[in-house]
Design a protein around this motif. Structure first.
Motif, PDB file in Angstrom:
ATOM      1  N   ARG A 321     -28.714  -6.343 -13.312  1.00  0.00           N
ATOM      2  CA  ARG A 321     -28.862  -5.589 -12.082  1.00  0.00           C
ATOM      3  C   ARG A 321     -30.336  -5.632 -11.711  1.00  0.00           C
ATOM      4  O   ARG A 321     -31.159  -6.140 -12.470  1.00  0.00           O
ATOM      5  CB  ARG A 321     -28.431  -4.144 -12.269  1.00  0.00           C
ATOM      6  N   THR A 322     -30.670  -5.088 -10.572  1.00  0.00           N
ATOM      7  CA  THR A 322     -32.070  -5.056 -10.174  1.00  0.00           C
ATOM      8  C   THR A 322     -32.517  -3.616  -9.994  1.00  0.00           C
ATOM      9  O   THR A 322     -31.860  -2.843  -9.307  1.00  0.00           O
ATOM     10  CB  THR A 322     -32.260  -5.792  -8.834  1.00  0.00           C
ATOM     11  N   ILE A 323     -33.596  -3.276 -10.630  1.00  0.00           N
ATOM     12  CA  ILE A 323     -34.160  -1.948 -10.406  1.00  0.00           C
ATOM     13  C   ILE A 323     -34.903  -1.998  -9.072  1.00  0.00           C
ATOM     14  O   ILE A 323     -35.873  -2.731  -8.922  1.00  0.00           O
ATOM     15  CB  ILE A 323     -35.120  -1.568 -11.535  1.00  0.00           C
ATOM     16  N   ASP A 324     -34.408  -1.257  -8.088  1.00  0.00           N
ATOM     17  CA  ASP A 324     -35.062  -1.324  -6.785  1.00  0.00           C
ATOM     18  C   ASP A 324     -35.918  -0.096  -6.481  1.00  0.00           C
ATOM     19  O   ASP A 324     -36.627  -0.075  -5.489  1.00  0.00           O
ATOM     20  CB  ASP A 324     -34.033  -1.580  -5.659  1.00  0.00           C
ATOM     21  N   ARG A 325     -35.834   0.931  -7.316  1.00  0.00           N
ATOM     22  CA  ARG A 325     -36.709   2.083  -7.121  1.00  0.00           C
ATOM     23  C   ARG A 325     -37.232   2.581  -8.458  1.00  0.00           C
ATOM     24  O   ARG A 325     -36.456   2.777  -9.392  1.00  0.00           O
ATOM     25  CB  ARG A 325     -35.965   3.230  -6.441  1.00  0.00           C
ATOM     26  N   VAL A 326     -38.533   2.797  -8.523  1.00  0.00           N
ATOM     27  CA  VAL A 326     -39.151   3.359  -9.718  1.00  0.00           C
ATOM     28  C   VAL A 326     -39.963   4.581  -9.297  1.00  0.00           C
ATOM     29  O   VAL A 326     -40.793   4.497  -8.388  1.00  0.00           O
ATOM     30  CB  VAL A 326     -40.088   2.345 -10.411  1.00  0.00           C
ATOM     31  N   LEU A 327     -39.713   5.697  -9.934  1.00  0.00           N
ATOM     32  CA  LEU A 327     -40.492   6.892  -9.662  1.00  0.00           C
ATOM     33  C   LEU A 327     -41.368   7.189 -10.874  1.00  0.00           C
ATOM     34  O   LEU A 327     -40.877   7.279 -11.995  1.00  0.00           O
ATOM     35  CB  LEU A 327     -39.558   8.088  -9.408  1.00  0.00           C
ATOM     36  N   VAL A 328     -42.664   7.286 -10.647  1.00  0.00           N
ATOM     37  CA  VAL A 328     -43.565   7.695 -11.725  1.00  0.00           C
ATOM     38  C   VAL A 328     -43.957   9.142 -11.454  1.00  0.00           C
ATOM     39  O   VAL A 328     -44.563   9.447 -10.431  1.00  0.00           O
ATOM     40  CB  VAL A 328     -44.826   6.809 -11.792  1.00  0.00           C
ATOM     41  N   ALA A 329     -43.576  10.036 -12.353  1.00  0.00           N
ATOM     42  CA  ALA A 329     -43.791  11.453 -12.099  1.00  0.00           C
ATOM     43  C   ALA A 329     -44.613  12.100 -13.199  1.00  0.00           C
ATOM     44  O   ALA A 329     -44.334  11.920 -14.389  1.00  0.00           O
ATOM     45  CB  ALA A 329     -42.443  12.167 -11.980  1.00  0.00           C
ATOM     46  N   ALA A 330     -45.644  12.822 -12.786  1.00  0.00           N
ATOM     47  CA  ALA A 330     -46.385  13.642 -13.737  1.00  0.00           C
ATOM     48  C   ALA A 330     -45.578  14.908 -13.963  1.00  0.00           C
ATOM     49  O   ALA A 330     -45.165  15.560 -13.007  1.00  0.00           O
ATOM     50  CB  ALA A 330     -47.763  13.973 -13.190  1.00  0.00           C
ATOM     51  N   THR A 331     -45.322  15.239 -15.217  1.00  0.00           N
ATOM     52  CA  THR A 331     -44.481  16.399 -15.519  1.00  0.00           C
ATOM     53  C   THR A 331     -45.344  17.630 -15.755  1.00  0.00           C
ATOM     54  O   THR A 331     -46.569  17.568 -15.756  1.00  0.00           O
ATOM     55  CB  THR A 331     -43.637  16.128 -16.777  1.00  0.00           C
ATOM     56  N   LYS A 332     -44.689  18.743 -15.967  1.00  0.00           N
ATOM     57  CA  LYS A 332     -45.335  20.007 -16.344  1.00  0.00           C
ATOM     58  C   LYS A 332     -46.290  20.524 -15.269  1.00  0.00           C
ATOM     59  O   LYS A 332     -47.339  21.091 -15.571  1.00  0.00           O
ATOM     60  CB  LYS A 332     -46.044  19.862 -17.701  1.00  0.00           C
ATOM     61  N   ALA A 333     -45.957  20.258 -13.996  1.00  0.00           N
ATOM     62  CA  ALA A 333     -46.810  20.715 -12.896  1.00  0.00           C
ATOM     63  C   ALA A 333     -46.880  22.236 -12.844  1.00  0.00           C
ATOM     64  O   ALA A 333     -47.758  22.795 -12.184  1.00  0.00           O
ATOM     65  CB  ALA A 333     -46.288  20.171 -11.566  1.00  0.00           C
ATOM     66  N   ASP A 334     -45.963  22.898 -13.543  1.00  0.00           N
ATOM     67  CA  ASP A 334     -46.020  24.366 -13.582  1.00  0.00           C
ATOM     68  C   ASP A 334     -47.208  24.868 -14.393  1.00  0.00           C
ATOM     69  O   ASP A 334     -47.466  26.061 -14.442  1.00  0.00           O
ATOM     70  CB  ASP A 334     -44.704  24.932 -14.139  1.00  0.00           C
ATOM     71  N   HIS A 335     -47.927  23.959 -15.036  1.00  0.00           N
ATOM     72  CA  HIS A 335     -49.157  24.350 -15.723  1.00  0.00           C
ATOM     73  C   HIS A 335     -50.339  24.410 -14.773  1.00  0.00           C
ATOM     74  O   HIS A 335     -51.454  24.730 -15.174  1.00  0.00           O
ATOM     75  CB  HIS A 335     -49.456  23.369 -16.860  1.00  0.00           C
TER      76      HIS A 335
END
Ligand code: GDP
Length: 476
Positions: A321-335
């Motif tokens: 298959r082809t990965i057509d979307r990649v999300l890079v997310a910084a976590t723990k923004a509640d800090h």
């Protein structure tokens, strides 16, 4: 008779099952980035009608219901959703982190926006969530390297920066080995153990380094102790290995690692994904300093490379298959206080851009975000003289210490989270960022009332925005 009917039923079931579209969503990130918490919170919010206004199907009230079903891959462990929910919601403890690959099928029923959508999907979508350690992705470059190249690169890296001190024992041991001597199993084990100890030390709190292949040395999955994981880099000596020698043994095991571990993982899992989220704990790296930040950027570059199906990729021909979307997310923004969220997102964008520049163009659409899958804090302001300082308020986990006070896990406190730099470039420079920023672990929160006012769900920050980017388009 009956049997024939049953057979027909089964065929009909299978046929209708085939018509339900499925999408495979990969969730990855380095150890403790927040994968387990992310998946648990995502599923919990969808099943329990959480507040997800930025997720279009929820916003337009087209999401009918979501529930778990048996996953399609019988050979992959199931993601332990129920026990993770028990930890998070009932005990208000963080669940055990990801140690290996696991999978969970979430089925979503919705009202299709268009007649075509209704006809084609029947208003049903299977989302197969695949959770796996980001460390394993860092093995991709090994596929293009011989044992000699792997050794040279690994040893060169081990001699740089603050790694050198931690690798001293390994470098000395490796230097004392005669690669041409007879293969020696106990020695191979000692080499592998010492090498793993060095990688582990790089990963510790204060250094927080990220690029530490081979990935299974830190996250062995079920292969711990197997010969394919009992090797280590050796300094260049003979050009070719004498059969039966230490070097021959190491070469063979390195090749086994590639063919038995790395390739099957990519072939069976990564190349079958449609969408991918990469979670990063950017604050953890920033707290450790610029070396950790550069290392995270390098790791992210290696990770982005894995999602590039195009030519020049080591995975050419393997993609199903082809990965057509990649999300890079910084976590723990509640800090962070929300006033700092735009700065955090600028930092993630900078890291990802750096990674894309290193990795070359990717075919996929790449998006960045700062989120908290589970929001453990709320915001407040504290008056200090004539100043009003933004603070976050939460319950520190038992044993956390702030200014000499040890917390009991029951008491709420306000913490000034510190400021992030306005210019993302500053994270690559030596600064007093770490001293400015106070990192406290908070307990998971109590449930909040969901959109419909009746159900209870886990509070979050921008989990719905992440969902919209990752799967929102599949509810047309
Ligand atoms: P994994 O190794 O990627 O599976 O990481 P986990 O999901 O187990 O998360 C590691 C730790 O990070 C948790 O035990 C929490 O302490 C913390 N954490 C993860 N996600 C969040 C979040 O959204 N908010 C807060 N406050 N802490 C989080």
């Amino acid at each position: 008779g009956d049997e024939a009917l049953i057979a027909l039923d089964t065929i009909a079931d299978r046929a209708s099952g085939l018509l339900v579209p499925n999408m495979r969503l990969g969730v990855t990130g380095l150890s403790r980035a927040g994968k387990t918490v992310f998946i648990t919170a995502l599923v919990h919010n969808l099943i329990h009608g959480g507040r997800l206004p930025l997720f279009e199907p929820v916003h337009s009230k087209r999401l009918a219901r979501a529930y778990l079903e048996p996953q399609p891959d019988d050979g992959v462990p199931r993601f332990g959703y129920e026990s993770h929910v028990r930890d998070l919601v009932e005990k208000r403890d963080w669940p055990d982190s990801t140690r290996a690959i696991s999978e969970l099928r979430l089925t979503v029923e919705y009202e299709a926006a268009s007649g075509w959508g209704r006809l084609l999907s029947g208003g049903k979508l299977h989302i197969d969530i695949v959770d796996y350690p980001g460390e394993w992705l860092l093995d991709l470059p090994l596929l293009g390297k011989s044992y000699r190249e792997f050794s040279d690169d690994a040893l060169e890296l081990a001699r740089t920066g603050s790694r050198a001190g931690l690798a001293a024992e390994y470098l000395e041991l490796a230097g004392s080995v005669d690669p041409d001597a007879d293969a020696d199993e106990p020695l191979a084990e000692r080499l592998a153990d010492t090498y793993k100890a060095y990688l582990q030390a790089c990963r510790n709190e204060s250094l927080a380094l990220s690029t530490l292949p081979p990935g299974r040395f830190l996250m062995p999955g079920d292969l711990d102790g197997s010969p394919a994981l009992t090797f280590a880099p050796l300094p260049a000596e003979p050009d070719s290995a004498r059969p039966g020698s230490m070097l021959a043994m190491m070469e063979r095991r390195y090749d086994s690692y590639k063919t038995l571990v790395v390739k099957p993982f990519f072939r069976h899992h990564v190349t079958r994904l449609d969408r991918q989220i990469v979670l990063i704990d950017a604050m953890h790296a920033m707290n450790a300093g610029p070396e950790a930040v550069r290392d995270l950027e390098r790791a992210l570059a290696d990770i982005m490379l894995c999602f590039r199906p195009g030519s020049g990729s080591l995975l050419t021909g393997l993609w199903k298959r082809t990965i057509d979307r990649v999300l890079v997310a910084a976590t723990k923004a509640d800090h962070l206080h929300h006033e700092d969220h735009p700065k955090m997102e600028a930092i993630v964008r900078r890291l990802v851009q750096g990674a894309i520049d290193r990795a070359g163009v990717t075919g996929a659409q790449v998006e960045t975000l700062a989120l908290a899958a589970v929001r453990a804090t709320r915001e407040a302001t504290v008056k200090e003289g004539s100043d009003r300082l933004p603070v976050i308020v939460g319950t520190p986990v038992e044993g956390e210490r702030i200014d000499g006070v040890t917390f009991d896990g029951e008491t709420e406190t306000a913490v000034f989270p510190g400021d992030l730099p306005g210019n993302p470039e500053e994270i690559f420079r030596e600064s007093d960022l770490a001293e400015n920023h106070r990192f406290v672990r908070f307990r998971p929160p109590r449930l909040e009332t969901g959109d419909n006012g009746a159900t209870l769900s886990l509070p979050h920050i921008r989990l719905d925005k992440a969902l919209q980017f990752l799967i929102g388009d599949r509810f047309a």
